[in-house]
Design a protein around this motif. Structure first.
Motif, PDB file in Angstrom:
ATOM      1  N   THR A  88     -11.105  -7.504  -8.492  1.00 58.64           N
ATOM      2  CA  THR A  88      -9.690  -7.700  -8.830  1.00 58.64           C
ATOM      3  C   THR A  88      -9.012  -6.362  -9.085  1.00 58.64           C
ATOM      4  O   THR A  88      -7.875  -6.124  -8.634  1.00 58.64           O
ATOM      5  N   HIS A  89      -9.710  -5.486  -9.799  1.00 54.94           N
ATOM      6  CA  HIS A  89      -9.159  -4.147 -10.061  1.00 54.94           C
ATOM      7  C   HIS A  89      -8.877  -3.400  -8.769  1.00 54.94           C
ATOM      8  O   HIS A  89      -7.797  -2.822  -8.578  1.00 54.94           O
ATOM      9  N   GLN A  90      -9.841  -3.411  -7.843  1.00 54.88           N
ATOM     10  CA  GLN A  90      -9.669  -2.686  -6.597  1.00 54.88           C
ATOM     11  C   GLN A  90      -8.585  -3.313  -5.718  1.00 54.88           C
ATOM     12  O   GLN A  90      -7.847  -2.601  -5.027  1.00 54.88           O
ATOM     13  N   ALA A  91      -8.473  -4.648  -5.751  1.00 54.11           N
ATOM     14  CA  ALA A  91      -7.416  -5.316  -4.984  1.00 54.11           C
ATOM     15  C   ALA A  91      -6.036  -4.913  -5.509  1.00 54.11           C
ATOM     16  O   ALA A  91      -5.107  -4.666  -4.725  1.00 54.11           O
ATOM     17  N   CYS A  92      -5.917  -4.834  -6.832  1.00 56.59           N
ATOM     18  CA  CYS A  92      -4.642  -4.395  -7.419  1.00 56.59           C
ATOM     19  C   CYS A  92      -4.357  -2.933  -7.076  1.00 56.59           C
ATOM     20  O   CYS A  92      -3.212  -2.557  -6.790  1.00 56.59           O
ATOM     21  N   GLU A  93      -5.397  -2.101  -7.107  1.00 54.73           N
ATOM     22  CA  GLU A  93      -5.226  -0.692  -6.740  1.00 54.73           C
ATOM     23  C   GLU A  93      -4.728  -0.562  -5.300  1.00 54.73           C
ATOM     24  O   GLU A  93      -3.832   0.235  -5.005  1.00 54.73           O
ATOM     25  N   ALA A  94      -5.320  -1.356  -4.402  1.00 51.60           N
ATOM     26  CA  ALA A  94      -4.907  -1.303  -3.004  1.00 51.60           C
ATOM     27  C   ALA A  94      -3.487  -1.813  -2.813  1.00 51.60           C
ATOM     28  O   ALA A  94      -2.797  -1.418  -1.862  1.00 51.60           O
ATOM     29  N   SER A  95      -3.044  -2.694  -3.714  1.00 53.88           N
ATOM     30  CA  SER A  95      -1.696  -3.257  -3.597  1.00 53.88           C
ATOM     31  C   SER A  95      -0.608  -2.278  -4.042  1.00 53.88           C
ATOM     32  O   SER A  95       0.559  -2.453  -3.678  1.00 53.88           O
ATOM     33  N   VAL A  96      -0.970  -1.279  -4.826  1.00 54.47           N
ATOM     34  CA  VAL A  96       0.034  -0.347  -5.354  1.00 54.47           C
ATOM     35  C   VAL A  96       0.804   0.377  -4.246  1.00 54.47           C
ATOM     36  O   VAL A  96       2.041   0.368  -4.240  1.00 54.47           O
ATOM     37  N   PRO A  97       0.131   1.022  -3.270  1.00 54.90           N
ATOM     38  CA  PRO A  97       0.915   1.675  -2.213  1.00 54.90           C
ATOM     39  C   PRO A  97       1.730   0.700  -1.374  1.00 54.90           C
ATOM     40  O   PRO A  97       2.803   1.044  -0.871  1.00 54.90           O
ATOM     41  N   ASP A 115       6.676   1.465   5.394  1.00 57.82           N
ATOM     42  CA  ASP A 115       5.351   1.156   5.940  1.00 57.82           C
ATOM     43  C   ASP A 115       4.511   2.423   6.078  1.00 57.82           C
ATOM     44  O   ASP A 115       3.300   2.405   5.822  1.00 57.82           O
ATOM     45  N   LEU A 116       5.145   3.525   6.486  1.00 61.68           N
ATOM     46  CA  LEU A 116       4.415   4.788   6.604  1.00 61.68           C
ATOM     47  C   LEU A 116       3.903   5.236   5.236  1.00 61.68           C
ATOM     48  O   LEU A 116       2.753   5.665   5.102  1.00 61.68           O
ATOM     49  N   VAL A 117       4.771   5.144   4.207  1.00 57.03           N
ATOM     50  CA  VAL A 117       4.358   5.516   2.851  1.00 57.03           C
ATOM     51  C   VAL A 117       3.183   4.651   2.402  1.00 57.03           C
ATOM     52  O   VAL A 117       2.198   5.138   1.826  1.00 57.03           O
ATOM     53  N   ALA A 118       3.272   3.343   2.677  1.00 56.87           N
ATOM     54  CA  ALA A 118       2.190   2.430   2.302  1.00 56.87           C
ATOM     55  C   ALA A 118       0.905   2.774   3.052  1.00 56.87           C
ATOM     56  O   ALA A 118      -0.193   2.769   2.463  1.00 56.87           O
ATOM     57  N   ALA A 119       1.022   3.076   4.349  1.00 56.71           N
ATOM     58  CA  ALA A 119      -0.162   3.386   5.153  1.00 56.71           C
ATOM     59  C   ALA A 119      -0.830   4.677   4.669  1.00 56.71           C
ATOM     60  O   ALA A 119      -2.060   4.736   4.526  1.00 56.71           O
ATOM     61  N   VAL A 120      -0.031   5.705   4.405  1.00 54.70           N
ATOM     62  CA  VAL A 120      -0.595   6.969   3.914  1.00 54.70           C
ATOM     63  C   VAL A 120      -1.196   6.771   2.522  1.00 54.70           C
ATOM     64  O   VAL A 120      -2.275   7.305   2.208  1.00 54.70           O
ATOM     65  N   GLY A 121      -0.501   5.995   1.692  1.00 56.09           N
ATOM     66  CA  GLY A 121      -1.032   5.707   0.355  1.00 56.09           C
ATOM     67  C   GLY A 121      -2.354   4.962   0.424  1.00 56.09           C
ATOM     68  O   GLY A 121      -3.288   5.259  -0.337  1.00 56.09           O
ATOM     69  N   LEU A 122      -2.454   3.991   1.335  1.00 57.19           N
ATOM     70  CA  LEU A 122      -3.716   3.264   1.499  1.00 57.19           C
ATOM     71  C   LEU A 122      -4.816   4.175   2.029  1.00 57.19           C
ATOM     72  O   LEU A 122      -5.979   4.060   1.619  1.00 57.19           O
ATOM     73  N   ALA A 123      -4.440   5.080   2.941  1.00 59.65           N
ATOM     74  CA  ALA A 123      -5.431   6.021   3.466  1.00 59.65           C
ATOM     75  C   ALA A 123      -5.980   6.913   2.352  1.00 59.65           C
ATOM     76  O   ALA A 123      -7.191   7.166   2.277  1.00 59.65           O
ATOM     77  N   GLN A 124      -5.091   7.377   1.473  1.00 61.23           N
ATOM     78  CA  GLN A 124      -5.542   8.192   0.339  1.00 61.23           C
ATOM     79  C   GLN A 124      -6.352   7.351  -0.654  1.00 61.23           C
ATOM     80  O   GLN A 124      -7.349   7.817  -1.214  1.00 61.23           O
ATOM     81  N   PHE A 125      -5.930   6.111  -0.853  1.00 60.13           N
ATOM     82  CA  PHE A 125      -6.651   5.224  -1.770  1.00 60.13           C
ATOM     83  C   PHE A 125      -8.076   4.960  -1.291  1.00 60.13           C
ATOM     84  O   PHE A 125      -8.995   4.817  -2.101  1.00 60.13           O
ATOM     85  N   LEU A 126      -8.258   4.898   0.036  1.00 58.49           N
ATOM     86  CA  LEU A 126      -9.575   4.593   0.582  1.00 58.49           C
ATOM     87  C   LEU A 126     -10.632   5.611   0.160  1.00 58.49           C
ATOM     88  O   LEU A 126     -11.827   5.301   0.169  1.00 58.49           O
ATOM     89  N   LEU A 127     -10.190   6.821  -0.214  1.00 59.91           N
ATOM     90  CA  LEU A 127     -11.144   7.830  -0.664  1.00 59.91           C
ATOM     91  C   LEU A 127     -11.907   7.344  -1.901  1.00 59.91           C
ATOM     92  O   LEU A 127     -13.106   7.604  -2.046  1.00 59.91           O
ATOM     93  N   GLY A 128     -11.210   6.611  -2.800  1.00 60.41           N
ATOM     94  CA  GLY A 128     -11.851   6.103  -4.013  1.00 60.41           C
ATOM     95  C   GLY A 128     -12.991   5.152  -3.721  1.00 60.41           C
ATOM     96  O   GLY A 128     -14.128   5.348  -4.202  1.00 60.41           O
TER      97      GLY A 128
END
Length: 320
Positions: A36-45, A282-295
Motif C-alpha cells: 500500500t505504501h509503495q502504491a501510494c508513492e507511485a501515485s504521487v507523480p 503526463d511528461l511530468v508524471a512519466a519522469v516522476g515515475l521513472a525517478q520513483f522506480l529507482l527506489g
C-alpha cells in the motif's frame, strides 16, 4: 562435495519456508502495508501530473486546492503504512531469529546429542548469533521485496494509462532486469556460505584457545596456538572481504542497469511529449515515475542479496 549440495539445498529451502510460515501473520500484514505504501508513492507523480494539467494549466485555484488535499491524504496514508510495515517486518525478523536460537539451544541441551556434535563451542555461538540472524532476516526482507514488486506493477499500470509505449517499455524491461539481478547474486550466495563457515570455525578456534589457555601455558605452546588462530582469523577475514566485494559488485551492477533503464523511460517520455502524444502533465508524471522506480529497484538490490545470504546460511545449517 557437489553430490551433497542438492540435499543441503533442499533442506535449506525447507528451513527458510519454515521460518516464513512461522512468521506468516507478520509477513502477510507487513507485505500488505508495504505494498500500500509503495502504491501510494507511485501515485504521487501521477497526481502531480494531473494537477498540472487540470489546475496549473487552467489557473483554477479550486482544482489546485482539491489536488493538494489529495496529495496530503496520499502522504498521510503512505507514511503511516511505511512506519507500521517497517515495525512489523523488523519484528518478524527478530522473532524468527529468536526461535531459531531457542531451537539450537534445545538441540544442544538434548541428552541424546544434537547440534553440538563435531562442533567447537565457539562455532555454536556463531551459529546462534550470525547464522540465526541471517536466516531469520528472510522474514523481514520478504515484505520489502513484495512491496518493491508491487511498486513496479503499479508504476507500469500508471505508465500504460499515460502512454501504451511507455507501459510496454516498463512491462517488457522489468523481467529481464530482475532475472539479471538474480543471476548476479549467485556468486554472492556461494561466497556468503564460505564466509559464514569460516567465521564459525574462527569463533570455535578462539573459544577452544581460551578454554585451554592454562594447559597451553603449562606446555609452553602459546606461540603455536596464537599462530594457528592468526591463520584461521586471516582466512575468515579473507572470506568476509570476498563476500563484501561480491555484494558491492552485485549492488553496483544492478543499480547501473537500473540507471540505464530509468534513463530510457525518461528519454521515451520526452520524445512522446515533443511529438504531442502526451501532455506536459503526463511528461511530468512519466519522469516522476521513472525517478520513483529507482527506489523499488534499490529495495530489490538490497533484498535479493539478503535472501541469497539467508539461503546460503540455511543450506549450511541444514548440512551441519
Amino acid at each position: 562435495m557437489e553430490g551433497h549440495m542438492p540435499v543441503g539445498g533442499q533442506a535449506g529451502g525447507l528451513l527458510l519456508r519454515r521460518v516464513i510460515r512461522g512468521q506468516r501473520g507478520r509477513v502477510v500484514s507487513a507485505s500488505a502495508l508495504g505494498m500500500t505504501h509503495q502504491a501510494c508513492e507511485a501515485s504521487v507523480p501521477v497526481v502531480i501530473g494531473a494537477a498540472i494539467d487540470s489546475a496549473v494549466a487552467t489557473g483554477s485555484a479550486q482544482s489546485l486546492l482539491r489536488w493538494l488535499v489529495v496529495l496530503g491524504v496520499l502522504f498521510l496514508v503512505l507514511s503511516t503504512c511505511y512506519r507500521t510495515s517497517a515495525r512489523i517486518a523488523e519484528g518478524a525478523g527478530e522473532h524468527a531469529a529468536h526461535l531459531l536460537r531457542l531451537e539450537l539451544g534445545a538441540r544442544v541441551l538434548d541428552p541424546r546429542g544434537g547440534a553440538d556434535a563435531n562442533r567447537l563451542p565457539g562455532a555454536l555461538t556463531s551459529i546462534a548469533t550470525n547464522d540465526a540472524s541471517r536466516v531469520g532476516a528472510v522474514a523481514e526482507v520478504l515484505p520489502y521485496g513484495s512491496a518493491a514488486i508491487a511498486a513496479l506493477v503499479v508504476s507500469a499500470v500508471a505508465l500504460f494509462g499515460i502512454s501504451v509505449p511507455l507501459g510496454l517499455l516498463v512491462l517488457l524491461g522489468i523481467p529481464p532486469l530482475l532475472w539479471l539481478g538474480h543471476r548476479i547474486s549467485r556468486p554472492l550466495e556461494r561466497r556468503s556460505e564460505a564466509e559464514q563457515e569460516s567465521a564459525a570455525y574462527a569463533s570455535g578456534v578462539a573459544a577452544d584457545l581460551v578454554s585451554g589457555l592454562r594447559v597451553l601455558k603449562g606446555m609452553g605452546a602459546e606461540s603455536a596456538a596464537v599462530a594457528r588462530y592468526r591463520t584461521t582469523s586471516q582466512d575468515s577475514l579473507a572470506a568476509a572481504l570476498r563476500a563484501a566485494r561480491s555484494r558491492a559488485g552485485h549492488e553496483g551492477a544492478l543499480l547501473g542497469l537500473t540507471g540505464v533503464f530509468i534513463a530510457l523511460i525518461g528519454i521515451a517520455g520526452a520524445y512522446l511529449a515533443m511529438d504531442g502524444s502526451i501532455s506536459v502533465g503526463d511528461l511530468v508524471a512519466a519522469v516522476g515515475l521513472a525517478q520513483f522506480l529507482l527506489g523499488p529497484f534499490q529495495l530489490l538490490a538490497w533484498a535479493d542479496p539478503a535472501v541469497a545470504q539467508a539461503r546460503a546460511t540455511a543450506r549450511r545449517r541444514a548440512q551441519g
